[in-house]
Design an enzyme around this catalytic site. Sequence first.
Site, mmCIF file in Angstrom:
data_model
loop_
_atom_site.group_PDB
_atom_site.id
_atom_site.type_symbol
_atom_site.label_atom_id
_atom_site.label_comp_id
_atom_site.label_asym_id
_atom_site.label_seq_id
_atom_site.Cartn_x
_atom_site.Cartn_y
_atom_site.Cartn_z
ATOM 1 N N GLU A 147 46.323 18.348 39.878
ATOM 2 C CA GLU A 147 45.768 17.372 38.897
ATOM 3 C C GLU A 147 45.904 17.799 37.398
ATOM 4 O OE1 GLU A 147 43.342 15.438 35.493
ATOM 5 O OE2 GLU A 147 43.665 17.215 35.894
ATOM 6 N N GLU A 148 46.295 18.705 36.937
ATOM 7 C CA GLU A 148 46.508 18.680 35.902
ATOM 8 C C GLU A 148 47.766 19.091 34.985
ATOM 9 O OE1 GLU A 148 43.694 19.729 33.809
ATOM 10 O OE2 GLU A 148 41.783 20.545 35.266
ATOM 11 N N HIS A 154 39.057 23.311 29.756
ATOM 12 C CA HIS A 154 40.506 24.618 29.553
ATOM 13 C C HIS A 154 40.761 25.777 29.239
ATOM 14 C CE1 HIS A 154 42.367 19.835 30.859
ATOM 15 N NE2 HIS A 154 42.181 20.571 31.890
HETATM 16 ZN ZN LIG Z 1 39.243 17.531 36.497
#
Ligand SMILES: [Zn+2]
Length: 452
Positions: free
Chosen positions: A318-319, A408
């Site tokens: 996803e990232e 993050h």
């Molecule tokens: Zn996420």
Amino acid sequence: MLALLLACAPLPPLLPLDVTPQLRANSTEAAQLLQAARNDEQLYARLVELCIHHPGRLAGTDALTGAVNRTLGWMLADKQENVRAEPVQVPVWVRGEESLQMLAPQQRSLGLLGLGGSVGTPGLEGDVVVLSSFEELSEAVRGKIVLFDVPMATTTPSLEAYGQAVQFRVHGASRASRFGAIAVLVRSVTTRSLYTPHTGGTHYEADIQPIPTAAIPPEEAAAIRLLLAAGEEVRLRLKMDAKSLPDGPSANVIGELRGSELPDQIVVLGAHLDSWDVGQGAHDDGAGVVQVVEALRILRESGLRPRRTLRAVLYTNEENGLRGGKAYAEAHHDEPHLAAVESDLGGGMPLGWSSTGSLEQQNWFAEVAQRTGLSRLRDGGGADISTLNGILQIGLLPDDSHYFDFHHTHADTVDHVDPTALKEGLAAMLLLAWELGNADGMEPGIWTIEPG
Ligand SMILES: [Zn+2]
């Protein structure tokens, strides 16, 4: 006529978040599931397992491969149906060593995290220009290092403020490159910091010269701005070994509880298995992963079986690519889906739901959502399920007032996840899965694949 009426019907008003909503069971079955979720001790144990054994699950790492294998093992041990890993090719970006030195007016090291996808530099030096918007870009930045020092607004919920602040991380390098900047630094996207840099993806437009880009702690952005305001010239040296390698193998992990009456109709429960390379990916998105896995396990062990098939999907990448979400859309677009749900805003207390879909789908969902005790609060869904255009997309909205503190960073670790809140989020996902699996009044749809 009915369609016309529905098309004109206004959406129910979005509720303000001034009271803490409570989950509610709508039936004896739902009450049984709610209790099981609140008693689930394996939820947090599995999150610990994922986080300590597979920290830094960025696409292309052994950590992500290990997480694929571990979660596959969980679903097999839980005796789910049709358990499999569906292969996905993912982009591979490697951070390598990185450093940022102030050369003038002081000589010292600064914290930083290169942005995912950034090109590297063997070492570049430049004077710093601080900007507060893209509109301030001009020829004056040619040959300079641009610092976008734009704080994230301290509004609650945080999601909208994040969306505004993150544009400098995503587009800053491309915009500044057009004016001849040699590198871009961004103030980390967060409202609170104890000298914490936050990474995240950046995007190079096709027709620009890619320049290196990194995030610095808010404290350093403030210090540089103040030095410049005091009349000093600030000179920095940036070194980044970051590089992109050829795509590598990964997989989406999938398991199912087949429906009792309408097994061909799918309700997807999803989260993403990958994370950034720093931290443990505990809130983002280990929390969602274990909620999805445990929701299916509790249902399986309860002996309750909804009418439709519930499919757990743990998306990869996803990232920094969304390749897992795209691969799922490609592979399954012939199967009728009623809805896709995603938990990807951390392990906070559940407050409500977001959704995206047609007016008819939104109105239908607003009613179904009420049966969980939580309302539809806003538009949205999830990054991975945004590929399913035409299908009702639903996102869990937990309290995100601390989510972006950890997001993050090296600090996104399992000790920052509250077990009680995590369980309540599981309970919300489980109740909604049960309602969507059984509800009447909406036909499943299929989505269209965008060409290319
Ligand atoms: Zn996420």
